[in-house]
Design an enzyme around this catalytic site. Structure first.
Site, short mmCIF file in Angstrom:
data_model
loop_
_atom_site.label_atom_id
_atom_site.label_comp_id
_atom_site.label_asym_id
_atom_site.label_seq_id
_atom_site.Cartn_x
_atom_site.Cartn_y
_atom_site.Cartn_z
N GLN A 1 -28.15 -7.47 -29.09
CA GLN A 1 -28.56 -7.58 -28.55
C GLN A 1 -28.68 -7.67 -27.55
O GLN A 1 -27.62 -6.62 -26.92
CB GLN A 1 -27.43 -9.42 -28.92
CG GLN A 1 -26.76 -8.94 -28.32
CD GLN A 1 -25.27 -10.40 -27.98
OE1 GLN A 1 -25.87 -11.32 -28.03
NE2 GLN A 1 -24.00 -10.60 -28.42
N LEU B 1 -27.76 -8.54 -24.86
CA LEU B 1 -26.59 -8.77 -23.82
C LEU B 1 -25.86 -7.28 -23.61
O LEU B 1 -24.91 -7.28 -23.15
CB LEU B 1 -25.61 -9.84 -24.27
CG LEU B 1 -24.34 -10.12 -24.71
CD1 LEU B 1 -24.67 -10.55 -22.34
CD2 LEU B 1 -24.18 -11.15 -24.51
N TYR C 1 -16.19 -18.85 -21.48
CA TYR C 1 -17.55 -18.02 -20.50
C TYR C 1 -17.56 -17.28 -19.54
O TYR C 1 -17.69 -16.36 -19.05
CB TYR C 1 -19.35 -18.69 -21.56
CG TYR C 1 -18.86 -17.85 -22.40
CD1 TYR C 1 -19.68 -17.50 -22.89
CD2 TYR C 1 -18.61 -18.57 -23.74
CE1 TYR C 1 -19.93 -16.55 -24.15
CE2 TYR C 1 -18.86 -18.83 -24.99
CZ TYR C 1 -19.36 -17.57 -25.53
OH TYR C 1 -19.72 -17.13 -27.15
N ARG D 1 -14.53 -16.09 -18.12
CA ARG D 1 -13.97 -15.30 -17.29
C ARG D 1 -15.08 -13.54 -17.82
O ARG D 1 -14.89 -12.49 -17.51
CB ARG D 1 -13.27 -14.84 -18.95
CG ARG D 1 -12.20 -14.15 -19.09
CD ARG D 1 -12.85 -13.44 -20.76
NE ARG D 1 -13.56 -14.23 -21.16
CZ ARG D 1 -14.40 -13.38 -22.49
NH1 ARG D 1 -14.28 -12.64 -22.43
NH2 ARG D 1 -14.65 -14.43 -23.33
N HIS E 1 -23.40 -23.72 -24.82
CA HIS E 1 -21.89 -23.27 -25.41
C HIS E 1 -21.08 -24.55 -25.54
O HIS E 1 -20.02 -24.42 -25.78
CB HIS E 1 -21.31 -21.39 -25.03
CG HIS E 1 -21.92 -20.79 -24.79
ND1 HIS E 1 -21.73 -20.27 -26.53
CD2 HIS E 1 -22.02 -20.11 -24.50
CE1 HIS E 1 -22.47 -19.63 -26.90
NE2 HIS E 1 -22.74 -18.21 -25.34
N HIS F 1 -19.33 -28.57 -26.52
CA HIS F 1 -19.37 -29.11 -27.83
C HIS F 1 -19.67 -30.81 -27.15
O HIS F 1 -19.38 -30.99 -26.09
CB HIS F 1 -17.51 -28.72 -28.27
CG HIS F 1 -17.35 -27.74 -28.07
ND1 HIS F 1 -16.32 -27.04 -29.10
CD2 HIS F 1 -18.30 -26.61 -28.34
CE1 HIS F 1 -16.29 -25.80 -29.30
NE2 HIS F 1 -17.39 -25.51 -29.15
N ASP G 1 -6.92 -28.02 -28.22
CA ASP G 1 -8.50 -28.49 -28.68
C ASP G 1 -8.68 -27.24 -29.12
O ASP G 1 -7.77 -26.31 -29.54
CB ASP G 1 -9.08 -28.19 -27.13
CG ASP G 1 -10.76 -27.93 -27.01
OD1 ASP G 1 -11.61 -27.53 -28.35
OD2 ASP G 1 -11.12 -28.15 -25.60
N ARG H 1 -15.30 -18.51 -34.58
CA ARG H 1 -15.83 -17.49 -34.68
C ARG H 1 -14.38 -16.23 -33.96
O ARG H 1 -13.32 -16.84 -33.79
CB ARG H 1 -16.50 -17.21 -33.58
CG ARG H 1 -17.44 -15.89 -32.95
CD ARG H 1 -18.02 -15.59 -31.76
NE ARG H 1 -18.27 -13.62 -31.47
CZ ARG H 1 -18.92 -14.00 -30.76
NH1 ARG H 1 -19.49 -14.73 -29.27
NH2 ARG H 1 -19.05 -12.33 -30.59
N HIS I 1 -12.58 -33.36 -32.00
CA HIS I 1 -11.65 -33.14 -30.44
C HIS I 1 -11.09 -34.67 -30.65
O HIS I 1 -11.27 -35.85 -31.16
CB HIS I 1 -13.01 -33.07 -29.57
CG HIS I 1 -13.71 -31.73 -29.12
ND1 HIS I 1 -15.52 -31.64 -30.11
CD2 HIS I 1 -13.08 -30.87 -28.61
CE1 HIS I 1 -14.96 -30.12 -30.37
NE2 HIS I 1 -14.49 -30.24 -29.61
N GLU J 1 21.17 -24.00 -33.94
CA GLU J 1 20.68 -25.91 -35.14
C GLU J 1 21.08 -26.61 -34.21
O GLU J 1 21.29 -27.58 -35.18
CB GLU J 1 21.74 -25.17 -36.64
CG GLU J 1 20.96 -24.01 -36.71
CD GLU J 1 21.41 -23.09 -38.45
OE1 GLU J 1 22.88 -24.55 -38.78
OE2 GLU J 1 21.01 -23.48 -39.61
#
Lengths: 748, 748
Positions: B143, B145, B273, B275, B428, B430, B448, B453, B479, B679
């Site tokens: 890609q 990208l 994303y 980041r 991206h 949800h 969450d 992936r 969610h 314990e």
């Protein structure tokens, strides 16, 4: 039961002839001595780790003193308040005693005295504990075991303040509390006290500790040699199904020291219970050393107590967590308090091994006595050496003739295989002959499930063993070993299992790059002979060491064999096709199978089946030589588990039907890594292209491994002659191999 | 689309009026400058963290140089060799460039030069990448990208050795490699380049970086403002379902800087994303700062780039891991390389905030330029301050008017609630309006799920998004928020979802002991209005802070409501009875429900349903006000997952059928701890005896909490008037309460 003949003789001799000197008593004399405490006081403020340990205990004890003393009427199981409170009481009292001796602050003595008199007032009229589950109910706790814990610790507290009490006060405490207490857990409960079992060890030590403080010869004899006429019938059982009394059984502390420990220091119940039993063994051992040095308890059976500490430390993974063999709760580690005691005592009374200092450094805590001082001084003076764990083979059984546990390690615990070919392990044993678990550093690659219990968590069955311990954790199918016809080894019968053990065939760790252990089991399934060989191999073409696992089965009958691998991680890929059911059904009806859901079922697409997973940021591939008729099962735990007592762990399982003689040959291959931070996936593919059983007959089994670089490895095992000097010559395919010794490994 | 009106005007203005000065070029000039590098060289050997970073990079680069250069013919997806190799090439080349400048060792310059000429020889005739999955295929990678990544890094390498090359060599590289490369990812792929999307940001930065090195004005204009006539049709979609072009869309770096960032620095796709996008934003921002300071890129939109760094750091848990809002891979953290860049640049070009030094110290790594030097010097000179994360409310949308994300924190991240009331988050995003996740320190309490992936792991769908991302991860039922009639929010339609956002009702973190965020959502289910309020409360009678969660629903119709809680841990206990099915069936057929197995189904036994679990050695109890007609479901992920792409995680779910207006009121209460080493089980029981909705009408909702000590708490929310100055008076039960502001909390 010939195994105890030697023990019996030895103990009879001891009972008859050993003179027990009555010393003029001084206090403290158990784990602290007058001389030792002087040394401690003199060095206060100059030994950082010791000072920090004192400060930490002081903070804890002061906080409890501020809260005030509570000795509630007993009513709860181990998860409940009264249990926890009484437990905390004896722990804090013991610590307060040490503080009193070290700091000479009267408030600690007063705290203990007040607490003891509250117990004295309560105990006189205290009935047996209201919870009825135990085969030996205590008074303060639901089982005598915990009452014994109390007395082991309280004896030390009493010893610490003995000299601060008047004769009258001591008489009151001894007559109304300590002596009746010791009598109740011993002659009041011989079924608890007069056994060879970790329970009895606690009971014996408890009676012995208070005997030494009170200078009570009768109690001391009872501690060391048990109750002569216990009135118990042969064949009774405890809550865990363990035998209470078997024919010819001896009892008392020395019998308990003799029987469950092998000459290598392996404790037959496994490391989790060894960790628990080590405390009374060593504490009473130390007390005997201080009060009755002529008994030479530490030197008993060729220093087995101190050897036991070394064995136990070696039965831990790279993070210090004990391998959960038999009933073992995962996460228990050498960071636990009883191991602080064990390491410090082993340091002082052993060879002052500087490697023990590195464990003490990690524990960051020492015992508040002379042993702890010595350890802290050693650390201060820079004597610490790393505790490097190597491969080790530990025999099981009092005479070391009942199988054992081998740990093969490569590098700095880069790969660790834990192979169990031991005896049953008393009532905490699992039905898992020739099973193994595998670790990369401190991470489980193939797990041993451990026990099904949430120790001390009241919400989960009162913190006691859950029924799933029997229906799942102890079963054969719960382990990485062979299940035949969906049955358990020894039909899951303790009385049969405890008569047998596997046999070591070969242990060889001389060459780090090819380390081998091999053992046989002929009794788990009558008529079937299993022979499993594990080899940790580091090959130049491979990034990491791998494990070769060869399981040869011979049977008089055609059977269904199931061989599971309890991998830890998420499925990555495989080279076979399988059906994935829309609804999940249990794999079977009993023997543990009722707890497994079938998540997938397939057939091999090639003769080398591969299955890969990702666990803890590392890749693993299992490659196994399979037949087209094999079934490949993907299972997940959790069926028939309405209370969610089991973890939802997965297995890859090879099922071979209608077979008598066969070989399962597999490689577990760690490779590469993945980081969610860099998102770099490194070396995620197996290096192996083919794994093949080249030859298999009565005399030899040969397995070849081909890799992606076109190289080939061959491992040949002589099946019937393990003599290291024996010369072998064998044609495999078109080539002839000659070698000396039990196995031959070659790379081409 | 009025949201971009302001942006459009601003950008038009920019396009028309800003003069771009052509400086006389010197090299390096992108992330290193001549002056900066002089300073770096002068301080070598005196700044420990900088020296260590140089040494670490040197070791890495030297190892690669020793291996030799490989520029294979592209063929693989992101998990495969050619992808990984080309990726490593540009990363190592960039680092070699920095080393060349710092150490002035010719071998680094030669390595880059040789590599670039290998690429030059290959690129001239290189066809588009053979893998056809992408909407914008690259040449070196599958890609565009990743091709853009390559150019962003290689521009820096080229810049570093620019002065070592002859004019003829530069012409060859620029004419045969760099300019065609830049053209291919821009005018060759406008559907990739001319968007507002993290893909385009990389493309724009790539073209801009090489433009600045080559001093190419045409390319720089294209980088900043996009392609004027891109020929794209309105409404096209990319692989993730995101829009490629919408009406009135601007393009280029400045548009990408304008649109996805809110004025608070929140990036609409979420922290994972952000980041990823921060690197090109900041690197190109820095290059522009160095070469074209008059453009004031760092100061753009009130310093939004540097604000973005702060926002991003605040969107991490106590371990520095980013909250996996929208598509986010768990484990990604501020330890990642792009955050080293971000923190160092933010330090130098921001207010030199000493708290950033503590992050840099944890990263244990700095950028090899002046910014990195400055950070390392600050650390050396003891300027470090802790980076203390407080509660924060970050608006979403270019103008901050499209909802947002609020993070409520108590103490030192002892409890952290992450509440999402944001816009869709581009492709991206949800479908999880008003959902939240909960953390205790770095441990998830309610999770969450994040994305489905395995980034860069070839075995899992080539390392790309798996189909389960759409069928599970993006769905509403995945969610911790309300699902109505088993449907997804906005019917799971991106074109609808992206037109809407939730609305903030209240955010108040003034009193640490009662912090509140509240938001509404009116569009997720047409005809249904949701109003969710979260309060982090620390009450004197409670050991730890707890979360009060009030979800008020009003609908025109009778519906089935499902409210799941994705707890992390093992079930401990509960106060209701349930049936545990012998076989596991999926809960539904679509919208994510097909992936959930039903492990248990029950009914409330009381009006305060309790459900406890043990996770990471800590206890948690959910207490919820329930109706007798509610169904309580225990679910586990993993159905319809033949490739084992999903984790086997569990949820507790409240199902309320045939309801229009209702309130779900719950408390998530962390308490106590358990250690497998000691314990000791501490405080394993909930402190709550009853949770009750005392009153609920259009104007007010009041919830009471009673505890084991007999104390009571009352939380009242004004539902329709959030004015802080508003006076309220309300009778609840027999008592009347008066207060000022949106909510009232009282303890009795």
């Amino acid at each position: 039961m010939s195994k105890i003949k030697f023990t019996a003789l030895l103990l009879m001799a001891a009972t008859i002839s050993l003179p027990i000197t009555v010393h003029s008593q001084e206090h403290p004399n158990l784990i602290m001595t007058k001389a030792g405490i002087e040394k401690v006081r003199k060095n206060l403020g100059t030994v950082p780790l010791f000072d920090a340990s004192v400060a930490s205990v002081q903070k804890e004890v002061d906080a409890e003193i501020a809260l005030g003393i509570d000795t509630p009427i007993p009513k709860d199981f181990s998860g409940g308040y009264t249990h926890q409170r009484h437990k905390l009481n004896f722990i804090i009292a013991q610590k307060a005693g040490a503080l009193y001796q070290i700091l000479e602050d009267e408030k600690y003595a007063k705290y203990i005295k007040d607490m003891l008199f509250q117990y004295e007032a309560m105990y006189k009229t205290l009935p047996v504990h209201p919870q009825e589950r135990s085969y030996a109910r205590g008074k303060l706790f639901w089982q005598c075991l915990n009452d014994s814990n109390w007395l082991v610790y309280m004896s030390q507290a009493y010893d610490a303040i003995y000299d601060t009490l008047t004769k009258q006060e001591r008489d009151t405490l001894e007559n109304n509390l300590f002596r009746p207490f010791a009598d109740f857990i011993s002659i009041g409960n011989p079924q608890f006290y007069n056994r060879v079992h970790n329970h009895s060890t606690w009971g014996n030590a408890a009676v012995g500790m208070i005997a030494l403080v009170m200078n009570d010869e009768e109690l001391l004899q009872r501690a060391l040699y048990g109750i002569e006429d216990d009135g118990l019938e042969i064949g009774g059982r405890d809550n865990d199904g363990g035998f209470i009394k078997v024919e010819g059984q001896k009892a008392g502390f020395l019998a308990n020291l003799e029987d469950p420990f092998s000459p290598d220091g392996y404790y037959t119940e496994g490391p989790y219970y060894q960790r628990y039993a080590m405390y009374p063994f060593l504490i009473f051992g130390l007390a005997m050393h201080n009060v009755k040095p002529e008994m030479q308890v530490f030197e008993h059976k060729d220093n087995v107590l101190l050897k036991g500490v070394d064995a136990l430390l070696n039965l831990s993974d790279a993070d210090g967590e004990f391998f959960p063999l038999n009933d073992g709760q995962k996460g228990m580690s050498y960071y636990t308090a009883s191991l602080v005691t064990a390491v410090d005592i082993a340091y002082q009374y052993g060879k002052q091994d500087p490697a023990l200092l590195s464990i003490a450094e990690k524990q960051n805590n020492v015992l508040l006595n002379e042993a702890g001082l010595l350890v802290a001084m050693g650390i201060r003076d820079g004597k610490t050496q790393p505790f490097a764990k190597s491969s080790i083979n530990l025999s099981d059984g009092p005479d070391g003739q009942q199988g054992g546990v081998a740990v093969l390690r490569y590098g700095n615990e880069d790969l660790t295989a834990v192979f169990k070919y031991a005896a049953q392990g008393l009532s905490h044993g699992h039905y898992d002959k020739l099973s193994y678990s595998l670790y990369e550093k401190g991470d489980e690659v193939l797990q041993d499930y451990g026990l099904a219990r949430f120790v001390n968590i009241g919400q989960k069955g009162g913190g006691n063993y859950l029924k799933e311990n029997k229906t799942w954790a102890k079963t054969t199918i719960a382990h990485n070993t062979l299940s035949q016809n969906e049955q358990m080894h020894f039909a899951g019968k303790y009385e049969i299992g405890s008569q047998h053990h596997s046999e070591l065939y070969l242990y060889d760790d001389a060459n780090e790059n090819v380390q081998v252990v091999s053992a046989t089991e002929a009794n788990a399934y009558p008529g079937t002979h299993m022979h499993r060989t594990l080899a940790v191999i580091k090959s130049a073409g491979f990034e990491k060491p791998f494990l070769l696992d060869i399981l040869k089965v011979n049977s008089d009958n055609k059977n269904q064999y199931d061989l599971p691998f309890y991998y830890m991680g998420q499925v990555l890929s495989n080279n076979f096709s399988y059906d994935s059911p829309a609804i999940l059904k249990p794999l079977g009806k009993k023997n543990g199978y009722q707890h497994l859901y079938l998540e997938g079922k397939g057939q091999p697409a090639t003769t080398s089946t591969q299955f890969s997973w990702l666990g803890n940021g590392k890749y693993y591939t299992l490659t196994s030589a399979t037949d087209v008729s094999d079934e490949l099962l993907l299972t997940r735990l959790g069926a028939d588990d309405p209370d969610f007592n089991l973890r939802r762990d997965a297995a890859f399982m090879i099922r071979r039907k209608d077979s008598d003689n066969t070989v399962f040959a597999s490689v577990i291959e760690p490779h590469g890594s993945y980081s969610p931070v860099s998102e770099l996936s490194v070396n995620s593919d197996s290096h192996i292209t083919e794994l093949k059983v080249e030859l298999d007959n009565n005399d030899y089994t040969a397995v070849s491994i081909n890799d992606v670089q076109g190289n080939s490895k061959l491992f040949i095992l002589s099946n019937n002659n393990a003599a290291p000097s024996k010369q072998h010559k064998l044609k495999v395919g078109s080539k002839t191999y000659s070698w000396r010794g039990t196995f031959h490994y070659t790379e081409m």
